[in-house]
Design a protein around this motif. Structure first.
Motif, PDB file in Angstrom:
ATOM      1  N   GLN A 109       0.830  -1.204   0.000  1.00  0.00           N
ATOM      2  CA  GLN A 109       0.000   0.000   0.000  1.00  0.00           C
ATOM      3  C   GLN A 109       0.866   1.256   0.000  1.00  0.00           C
ATOM      4  O   GLN A 109       0.378   2.356  -0.264  1.00  0.00           O
ATOM      5  N   ALA A 119       3.689   0.017  -4.700  1.00  0.00           N
ATOM      6  CA  ALA A 119       2.299   0.450  -4.531  1.00  0.00           C
ATOM      7  C   ALA A 119       1.615   0.826  -5.849  1.00  0.00           C
ATOM      8  O   ALA A 119       0.434   0.498  -6.035  1.00  0.00           O
ATOM      9  N   ASP A 164      -0.226  -4.151   4.791  1.00  0.00           N
ATOM     10  CA  ASP A 164       0.749  -3.425   3.978  1.00  0.00           C
ATOM     11  C   ASP A 164       2.147  -4.034   4.111  1.00  0.00           C
ATOM     12  O   ASP A 164       2.689  -4.137   5.211  1.00  0.00           O
TER      13      ASP A 164
END
Length: 276
Positions: free
Chosen positions: A38, A43, A78
C-alpha cells in the motif's frame, strides 16, 4: 485491468478447490489474506491490481461466493514494498486464519511469503509477479497469474527483430529478480535470432544519477540500435530524462512495469518507447 481481473478470478476459483478437501462441509467463509504494497515502490502496481481483486470478490460474493458456496472475507496488510515486511505480514495473515494468500507484484517478496505458506499447504497467488522462477522457488502452492518475464522478453525481442534492430545495450539491476533477469532473457532470444549484445550496464534501484551508464552507452564503439531495460518507477523516468538530456536518441525498449500514467505523462521524452 480487465485481463488481470479475469486471471485473478479464474485463479481464485481454482484455488478454492485446493482447500475444499481440508474445509468442513459446514464452512461458509474463507479468509483470503492480501499481503500487498500500500506504500513504497510497488504500490503503483499492487494497488490497481488489488482494486481489481476487490471488484472480483465483490461480484463472486454476490453470486454465492467462491465455488458458489464460500463467502470471502478479505484481510489486507501493507508490505511497505519490503521483502522482510512481506514475510512478517504474511505470517500475521496466516495467524488470522487466511486459507488463500495473495502476494505482491514482485517475485522476491512473493517468494518470502510462499516459503511460509508452502509447509501449510495454503494456495498462494501473486498479484502480478512475473518471474518464471517464482513457482519453482516455492513449491506446488505458489501460482503465477501473469505473463512471465521470459514470455514478455521473447515478445519484445521478436518485435525488435521485426523492426530490423541488430544490436542491443542491456541495462540491468541486481536488486530484483525482475530487473536483473528480464533484459537477459531478451538478450538470449535476441541473439538466437541473429542480434548481438554490444554492451551492458547496471544500476541500483532508487539511484538518482545515471550519468555513468549514459557515458558508457555514448562511448561504445559499436553503437546499439536499442537499449533494453526492465527499470521502472522511479528509475525509468530518471534514466530516460537523463538519457535524452544527454542527446542520446537510441530507442528504449522495456517491459510491462513502465506502462504507468506517470511515465506516459513524460510526453515526448517517451515517444517511441516500446513495452509489453
Amino acid at each position: 485491468m480487465p485481463s488481470l481481473y479475469r486471471l485473478h478470478r479464474a485463479a481464485l476459483c481454482a484455488a478454492v478447490f485446493g482447500i475444499a478437501a481440508i474445509s468442513t462441509a459446514s464452512a461458509e467463509e474463507i479468509i483470503i489474506g492480501a499481503a500487498t504494497a500500500q506504500t513504497g515502490g510497488l504500490a503503483p502496481y499492487d494497488q490497481p491490481a488489488l482494486a481489481g481483486l476487490r471488484m472480483s470478490l465483490d461480484e463472486l460474493n454476490a453470486k454465492g461466493g467462491l465455488a458458489g458456496k464460500y463467502t470471502v472475507k478479505l484481510l489486507i496488510k501493507d508490505t511497505r514494498s519490503d521483502t522482510a515486511q512481506t514475510a512478517t505480514v504474511a505470517q500475521e495473515l496466516i495467524d488470522a486464519g487466511a486459507k488463500i494468500m495473495i502476494t505482491p507484484c514482485d517475485a522476491d517478496p512473493s517468494i518470502s511469503a510462499g516459503q511460509l505458506t508452502q509447509p501449510l499447504g495454503i494456495p498462494t497467488l501473486t498479484l502480478c509477479g512475473s518471474a518464471p522462477v517464482l513457482t519453482g522457488a516455492v513449491g506446488d502452492v505458489m501460482f503465477g497469474t501473469y505473463p512471465a518475464d521470459n514470455v514478455q522478453a521473447t515478445a519484445v525481442a521478436d518485435f525488435a527483430v521485426s523492426e530490423g534492430k541488430k544490436k542491443v545495450f542491456l541495462l540491468t539491476s541486481p536488486d530484483s529478480t525482475y530487473t536483473a533477469n528480464l533484459p537477459e532473457y531478451f538478450g538470449k532470444v535476441f541473439e538466437t535470432k541473429g542480434g548481438a549484445i554490444v554492451g551492458r550496464g547496471t544500476f541500483s534501484m532508487g539511484q538518482p544519477d545515471f550519468s555513468a551508464e549514459i557515458t558508457n552507452i555514448k562511448g561504445l564503439a559499436d553503437k546499439p540500435d536499442l537499449i533494453m531495460t526492465a527499470a521502472y518507477e522511479p528509475d525509468f523516468p530518471a534514466f530516460i530524462q537523463q538519457l535524452r538530456g544527454a542527446g542520446v536518441t537510441i530507442p528504449v525498449y522495456g517491459a510491462d512495469a513502465i506502462g504507468t500514467p506517470t511515465i506516459k505523462a513524460l510526453g515526448k521524452l517517451v515517444d517511441g518507447v516500446v513495452y509489453t
